[in-house]
Design a protein around this motif. Structure first.
Motif, short mmCIF file in Angstrom:
data_model
loop_
_atom_site.label_atom_id
_atom_site.label_comp_id
_atom_site.label_asym_id
_atom_site.label_seq_id
_atom_site.Cartn_x
_atom_site.Cartn_y
_atom_site.Cartn_z
N TYR A 372 0.81 -1.23 0.00
CA TYR A 372 0.00 0.00 0.00
C TYR A 372 0.84 1.28 0.00
CZ TYR A 372 -3.84 -3.15 1.04
OH TYR A 372 -4.78 -4.14 0.96
N SER A 373 2.16 1.14 -0.01
CA SER A 373 3.01 2.34 -0.05
C SER A 373 3.10 2.88 -1.48
CB SER A 373 4.42 2.03 0.48
OG SER A 373 4.38 1.73 1.86
N PRO A 374 3.12 4.19 -1.64
CA PRO A 374 3.28 4.77 -2.98
C PRO A 374 4.73 4.59 -3.44
CG PRO A 374 3.25 6.50 -1.35
CD PRO A 374 2.93 5.24 -0.60
N ARG A 393 3.13 4.98 4.34
CA ARG A 393 2.56 6.27 3.95
C ARG A 393 1.47 6.06 2.87
NH1 ARG A 393 6.85 6.63 7.37
NH2 ARG A 393 7.22 8.78 8.04
N GLY A 394 0.75 4.97 2.98
CA GLY A 394 -0.27 4.66 1.99
C GLY A 394 -1.57 5.38 2.27
N PRO A 395 -2.68 4.92 1.64
CA PRO A 395 -3.96 5.60 1.79
C PRO A 395 -4.59 5.40 3.16
CG PRO A 395 -4.18 3.62 0.46
CD PRO A 395 -2.73 3.81 0.68
N GLY A 442 -3.93 0.49 13.04
CA GLY A 442 -4.67 1.74 13.10
C GLY A 442 -3.98 2.84 12.33
N PRO A 443 -4.52 4.03 12.43
CA PRO A 443 -3.90 5.16 11.72
C PRO A 443 -2.54 5.51 12.31
CG PRO A 443 -5.66 5.92 13.17
CD PRO A 443 -5.74 4.42 13.18
N ALA A 444 -1.74 6.20 11.54
CA ALA A 444 -0.40 6.60 11.99
C ALA A 444 -0.50 7.43 13.26
CB ALA A 444 0.32 7.36 10.90
N GLY A 445 0.47 7.23 14.14
CA GLY A 445 0.42 7.92 15.41
C GLY A 445 0.66 9.41 15.33
N PRO A 449 -0.42 10.61 6.90
CA PRO A 449 -1.05 9.58 6.09
C PRO A 449 -0.46 8.20 6.40
CG PRO A 449 0.57 10.77 4.79
CD PRO A 449 0.49 11.49 6.12
N GLY A 450 -1.21 7.17 6.02
CA GLY A 450 -0.70 5.81 6.17
C GLY A 450 -1.31 5.06 7.35
N THR A 451 -0.82 3.87 7.52
CA THR A 451 -1.30 2.96 8.55
C THR A 451 -0.12 2.50 9.40
OG1 THR A 451 -3.05 2.17 7.08
CG2 THR A 451 -2.53 0.80 8.96
#
Length: 473
Positions: A372-374, A393-395, A442-445, A449-451
């Motif tokens: 999922y990384s660009p 840093r994906g969606p 979860g979402p980035a701390g 962006p990203g997971t």
């Protein structure tokens, strides 16, 4: 039956012991009474008239009816035995005793007092005391043996009545013990009957998951609890098996259908003599290879997930240098994402677990981040005090989909076109659970962006000594 037999033996032992004790006591009383009987009385120099005969029966016939009854209490039966074997009686109502061979008076020293079992002429039993005395017979004093007797027929009658009474009580006790034992056994073993019915029901219908009620804390209750646990475990295993088969069939259907379509197309083109263009043929073969690779990955994932949900204690006893595992996984991750930048910080950490499973779990997290990384993106990998974080840093993942990410075969609608089976994160969750850790996604701390995936495993920064597990933190 065992209870009744045990009670019967106990009652028999008690009854026999009681009867013997009573018999001993009754005969001891007769003996004590006989010991207190007169030993000389009127049998001295002024002896009354004696009625003698060659045998007890002859002597008894010489006694006049209503004759002299001055000799002692009438409860004792007495007769005198002279040296020549003559038997003599005093006047009064008497009963004749049978004479034994050793009842004759000795010719030298006087006979010491002794006791023996005897009998009357009519056959009634008696206890006989023998004492030496002096009588005047035919005007001459001579030594003789005085036989004093007490009948024991009453004692024998009492003992027989007592034996009958004890036999009746014993019989009633055995019957009562048998009935009571059967009632108690049926009541106590009712859970076993229920367990038997449940086992027969499962064997007949194969409907696992059947349980029985548990009452108390005894051995039967423990057996019932163990059966319920086993039945529930079998039901869970059956459910996992059914779910796995259904999910596997669903997931395998798509690549197999694609493979069959491509193969059929290639066979039909060759059979009809209409060869496909080289570019089309190469693309189809490439698709088939990709589908085969997807099948290979899917089957490996299914084998991994076919293990039970509960951790296996035997599989988590190996000390694993988790930081080395993370480094090896990073090498493979860099090969899969050559255009990506990996920023890493890996500190020493030792855990207990399955080395291959832990490495596969870390690779699955890195694969998700790479997928999922660009292009040209950055992936952060940090291992600090047993806390591994993998951030891309994906969606990112929508909040409503986060509770579903560890479900088997679940894939986000936005990523259905990407390769994968939807089993990677399920494998991660199971492996971490087996190692006693936790995993979250979860979402980035930092709010960017990203997971971010977080895996926490218990352990310690130094290798533990032999036989010791890592410190649980």
């Amino acid at each position: 039956m065992l209870t009744a037999a045990a009670v019967a033996v106990a009652i028999a032992v008690v009854a026999v012991a009681s009867w013997l004790i009573v018999r001993e006591r009754l005969y001891q009383e007769v003996h004590d009474n006989l010991r207190g009987a007169p030993r000389q009385g009127p049998l001295g120099a002024r002896s009354p008239a004696l009625f003698c005969g060659a045998t007890p029966a002859d002597a008894l016939r010489q006694v006049p009816v209503g004759g002299d009854d001055r000799f002692g209490p009438q409860k004792y039966d007495t007769q005198v035995l002279l040296k020549d074997g003559t038997v003599c009686f005093l006047g009064g109502s008497v009963r004749a005793l049978q004479v034994a061979d050793d009842d004759l008076p000795p010719s030298t020293s006087p006979r010491a007092e002794s006791y023996r079992d005897g009998a009357y002429l009519n056959g009634d039993q008696a206890l006989v005391r023998r004492t030496t005395t002096v009588v005047r017979a035919d005007g001459v004093e001579q030594s003789a043996v005085l036989l004093t007797a007490l009948p024991t027929g009453g004692v024998e009658k009492s003992l027989n009545s007592l034996a009958l009474l004890m036999a009746g009580v014993a019989g009633l006790g055995v019957i009562g013990a048998g009935v009571t034992g059967r009632v108690v056994a049926r009541s106590a073993l009712k859970p076993v009957d229920q367990l038997t019915d449940a086992v027969e029901h499962i064997a007949r219908t194969e409907e696992v998951g059947t349980t029985i009620p548990v009452h108390g804390k005894d051995e039967i209750a423990r057996l019932s609890t163990s059966f319920n646990s086993m039945s529930t475990a079998l039901a869970n295993s059956r459910e996992r098996q059914t779910r796995l088969i259904a999910d596997a069939g669903h997931e395998l259907r798509t690549p197999l259908t694609s493979l069959r379509t491509n193969v059929d197309l290639l066979i039909r083109s060759d059979a009809q003599g209409r060869a496909l263009p080289a570019e089309t043929r190469a693309r189809m073969l490439g698709n088939m290879k990709a589908q085969m690779q997807e099948l290979t990955v899917l089957i490996g994932d299914l084998l991994q997930l076919s293990r039970p949900d509960t951790p296996n204690p035997e599989a988590v006893r190996t000390v694993v240098a988790f930081h080395d595992t993370v480094e090896r996984a990073l090498e493979r991750g860099r090969l899969r994402g050559p255009s990506l930048v990996f920023e890493t910080e890996v500190n020493p950490w030792f855990v207990h677990g399955d080395p291959a499973a832990l490495e596969r779990a870390v690779i699955n997290l890195l694969d998700n981040a790479v997928k999922y990384s660009p292009p040209g993106g950055t992936i952060d990998v940090r291992l600090r005090a047993g806390r591994l974080t993998v951030r891309d840093r994906g969606p990112g993942i929508p909040a409503e989909e986060l509770p579903l990410v560890f479900e088997r075969f679940w894939r986000s609608p936005s990523s259905r076109q990407l390769p994968g089976s939807g089993l990677g994160l399920s494998i991660v969750a199971q492996t971490v659970r087996d190692a006693g850790g936790q995993v979250a996604l979860g979402p980035a701390g930092d709010g960017g962006p990203g997971t971010q995936a977080v895996m926490v495993l218990p352990g310690q920064p130094d290798r533990p000594e032999q036989g010791q597990g890592p410190e649980q933190r």
